[in-house]
Write a protein that holds these residues in place. Structure first.
Motif, PDB file in Angstrom:
ATOM      1  N   VAL A 138      -3.517 -15.508 -18.278  1.00  0.00           N
ATOM      2  CA  VAL A 138      -4.010 -14.669 -19.374  1.00  0.00           C
ATOM      3  C   VAL A 138      -5.443 -14.227 -19.096  1.00  0.00           C
ATOM      4  N   ALA A 139      -6.280 -15.148 -18.660  1.00  0.00           N
ATOM      5  CA  ALA A 139      -7.677 -14.807 -18.361  1.00  0.00           C
ATOM      6  C   ALA A 139      -7.739 -13.767 -17.243  1.00  0.00           C
ATOM      7  N   GLY A 140      -6.916 -13.944 -16.204  1.00  0.00           N
ATOM      8  CA  GLY A 140      -6.898 -12.984 -15.101  1.00  0.00           C
ATOM      9  C   GLY A 140      -6.442 -11.611 -15.539  1.00  0.00           C
ATOM     10  N   LYS A 141      -5.421 -11.564 -16.390  1.00  0.00           N
ATOM     11  CA  LYS A 141      -4.930 -10.270 -16.869  1.00  0.00           C
ATOM     12  C   LYS A 141      -5.956  -9.582 -17.766  1.00  0.00           C
ATOM     13  N   LEU A 142      -6.685 -10.357 -18.555  1.00  0.00           N
ATOM     14  CA  LEU A 142      -7.758  -9.769 -19.369  1.00  0.00           C
ATOM     15  C   LEU A 142      -8.858  -9.204 -18.482  1.00  0.00           C
ATOM     16  N   LEU A 143      -9.228  -9.953 -17.449  1.00  0.00           N
ATOM     17  CA  LEU A 143     -10.244  -9.466 -16.517  1.00  0.00           C
ATOM     18  C   LEU A 143      -9.764  -8.209 -15.799  1.00  0.00           C
ATOM     19  N   ALA A 144      -8.505  -8.206 -15.377  1.00  0.00           N
ATOM     20  CA  ALA A 144      -7.952  -7.033 -14.691  1.00  0.00           C
ATOM     21  C   ALA A 144      -7.935  -5.817 -15.609  1.00  0.00           C
ATOM     22  N   ARG A 145      -7.664  -6.043 -16.878  1.00  0.00           N
ATOM     23  CA  ARG A 145      -7.657  -4.941 -17.856  1.00  0.00           C
ATOM     24  C   ARG A 145      -9.064  -4.400 -18.074  1.00  0.00           C
ATOM     25  N   LYS A 146     -10.024  -5.308 -18.126  1.00  0.00           N
ATOM     26  CA  LYS A 146     -11.417  -4.920 -18.369  1.00  0.00           C
ATOM     27  C   LYS A 146     -12.047  -4.246 -17.148  1.00  0.00           C
ATOM     28  N   ARG A 147     -11.691  -4.722 -15.973  1.00  0.00           N
ATOM     29  CA  ARG A 147     -12.266  -4.201 -14.724  1.00  0.00           C
ATOM     30  C   ARG A 147     -11.159  -3.806 -13.748  1.00  0.00           C
ATOM     31  N   PRO A 148     -10.399  -2.732 -14.056  1.00  0.00           N
ATOM     32  CA  PRO A 148      -9.220  -2.383 -13.251  1.00  0.00           C
ATOM     33  C   PRO A 148      -9.520  -2.001 -11.808  1.00  0.00           C
ATOM     34  N   HIS A 149     -10.732  -1.588 -11.511  1.00  0.00           N
ATOM     35  CA  HIS A 149     -11.079  -1.224 -10.139  1.00  0.00           C
ATOM     36  C   HIS A 149     -11.580  -2.424  -9.351  1.00  0.00           C
ATOM     37  N   LEU A 150     -11.763  -3.560 -10.019  1.00  0.00           N
ATOM     38  CA  LEU A 150     -12.335  -4.741  -9.354  1.00  0.00           C
ATOM     39  C   LEU A 150     -11.395  -5.936  -9.277  1.00  0.00           C
ATOM     40  N   ILE A 151     -10.546  -6.107 -10.281  1.00  0.00           N
ATOM     41  CA  ILE A 151      -9.742  -7.332 -10.395  1.00  0.00           C
ATOM     42  C   ILE A 151      -8.257  -6.983 -10.355  1.00  0.00           C
ATOM     43  N   PRO A 152      -7.520  -7.541  -9.378  1.00  0.00           N
ATOM     44  CA  PRO A 152      -6.077  -7.316  -9.365  1.00  0.00           C
ATOM     45  C   PRO A 152      -5.370  -8.254 -10.338  1.00  0.00           C
ATOM     46  N   ILE A 153      -4.184  -7.882 -10.743  1.00  0.00           N
ATOM     47  CA  ILE A 153      -3.352  -8.775 -11.544  1.00  0.00           C
ATOM     48  C   ILE A 153      -2.870  -9.877 -10.612  1.00  0.00           C
ATOM     49  N   TYR A 154      -2.918 -11.101 -11.068  1.00  0.00           N
ATOM     50  CA  TYR A 154      -2.419 -12.213 -10.262  1.00  0.00           C
ATOM     51  C   TYR A 154      -1.667 -13.154 -11.177  1.00  0.00           C
ATOM     52  N   ASP A 155      -0.361 -13.146 -11.047  1.00  0.00           N
ATOM     53  CA  ASP A 155       0.477 -14.020 -11.867  1.00  0.00           C
ATOM     54  C   ASP A 155       1.595 -14.573 -10.994  1.00  0.00           C
ATOM     55  N   ILE A 156       2.582 -15.191 -11.603  1.00  0.00           N
ATOM     56  CA  ILE A 156       3.636 -15.850 -10.842  1.00  0.00           C
ATOM     57  C   ILE A 156       4.454 -14.870 -10.008  1.00  0.00           C
ATOM     58  N   ARG A 157       4.626 -13.649 -10.485  1.00  0.00           N
ATOM     59  CA  ARG A 157       5.367 -12.652  -9.701  1.00  0.00           C
ATOM     60  C   ARG A 157       4.632 -12.323  -8.408  1.00  0.00           C
ATOM     61  N   PHE A 193      -1.447  -1.017  -6.361  1.00  0.00           N
ATOM     62  CA  PHE A 193      -0.951  -2.237  -5.729  1.00  0.00           C
ATOM     63  C   PHE A 193      -0.180  -3.089  -6.735  1.00  0.00           C
ATOM     64  N   ASP A 194      -0.758  -3.296  -7.915  1.00  0.00           N
ATOM     65  CA  ASP A 194      -0.109  -4.108  -8.947  1.00  0.00           C
ATOM     66  C   ASP A 194       1.272  -3.560  -9.314  1.00  0.00           C
ATOM     67  N   VAL A 195       1.345  -2.254  -9.540  1.00  0.00           N
ATOM     68  CA  VAL A 195       2.606  -1.638  -9.962  1.00  0.00           C
ATOM     69  C   VAL A 195       3.655  -1.745  -8.862  1.00  0.00           C
ATOM     70  N   ILE A 196       3.276  -1.459  -7.637  1.00  0.00           N
ATOM     71  CA  ILE A 196       4.228  -1.543  -6.531  1.00  0.00           C
ATOM     72  C   ILE A 196       4.724  -2.974  -6.369  1.00  0.00           C
ATOM     73  N   ALA A 197       3.816  -3.930  -6.417  1.00  0.00           N
ATOM     74  CA  ALA A 197       4.208  -5.333  -6.265  1.00  0.00           C
ATOM     75  C   ALA A 197       5.132  -5.760  -7.398  1.00  0.00           C
ATOM     76  N   TRP A 198       4.801  -5.389  -8.634  1.00  0.00           N
ATOM     77  CA  TRP A 198       5.643  -5.753  -9.785  1.00  0.00           C
ATOM     78  C   TRP A 198       7.013  -5.092  -9.697  1.00  0.00           C
ATOM     79  N   MET A 199       7.046  -3.819  -9.299  1.00  0.00           N
ATOM     80  CA  MET A 199       8.331  -3.130  -9.189  1.00  0.00           C
ATOM     81  C   MET A 199       9.191  -3.770  -8.108  1.00  0.00           C
ATOM     82  N   HIS A 200       8.582  -4.087  -6.986  1.00  0.00           N
ATOM     83  CA  HIS A 200       9.330  -4.732  -5.910  1.00  0.00           C
ATOM     84  C   HIS A 200       9.864  -6.087  -6.354  1.00  0.00           C
ATOM     85  N   GLN A 201       9.027  -6.866  -6.972  1.00  0.00           N
ATOM     86  CA  GLN A 201       9.432  -8.195  -7.438  1.00  0.00           C
ATOM     87  C   GLN A 201      10.478  -8.086  -8.532  1.00  0.00           C
TER      88      GLN A 201
END
Length: 105
Positions: A17-36, A88-96
């Motif tokens: 959750v913290a990572g996704k909030l950071l990624a939302r706040k700073r989309p050019h700096l922080i990638p989404i990182y979750d179990i997928r 990158f996030d979208v491609i990775a999520w779509m692939h997964q």
């Protein structure tokens, strides 16, 4: 936020959750990182190097991976206001998602 099912984390602010909030706040700096993402790239259970590995991959070979993501963004007709990390996030999520291996977390 809704209460978390994780003991000791009443506000739901675990690392994902913290990572996704950071990624939302700073989309050019922080990638989404979750179990997928972790499973797609076969990252270790305790992973302390993803945050350094992805920027290194984006810079490697004179930015070839970065350039490829930028070309895909342009081909999709998405504006430059959407950073390559989101591409990158979208491609990775779509692939997964096509793999059907992991529910979202």
């Amino acid at each position: 936020m809704a209460p978390s099912s994780t003991p000791g984390k009443l506000d739901g602010s675990g690392p994902v959750v913290a990572g996704k909030l950071l990624a939302r706040k700073r989309p050019h700096l922080i990638p989404i990182y979750d179990i997928r993402i972790k499973q797609l790239f076969e990252r270790p259970k305790t992973d302390h190097s993803f945050w350094a590995a992805l920027p290194a991959a984006l810079r490697a070979d004179n930015g070839a991976f970065y350039d490829q993501l930028a070309r895909l963004r342009n081909k999709a007709g998405i504006g430059e206001d959407i950073g390559v990390l989101r591409v990158f996030d979208v491609i990775a999520w779509m692939h997964q998602g096509r793999q059907g291996q992991v529910p979202t977390s």
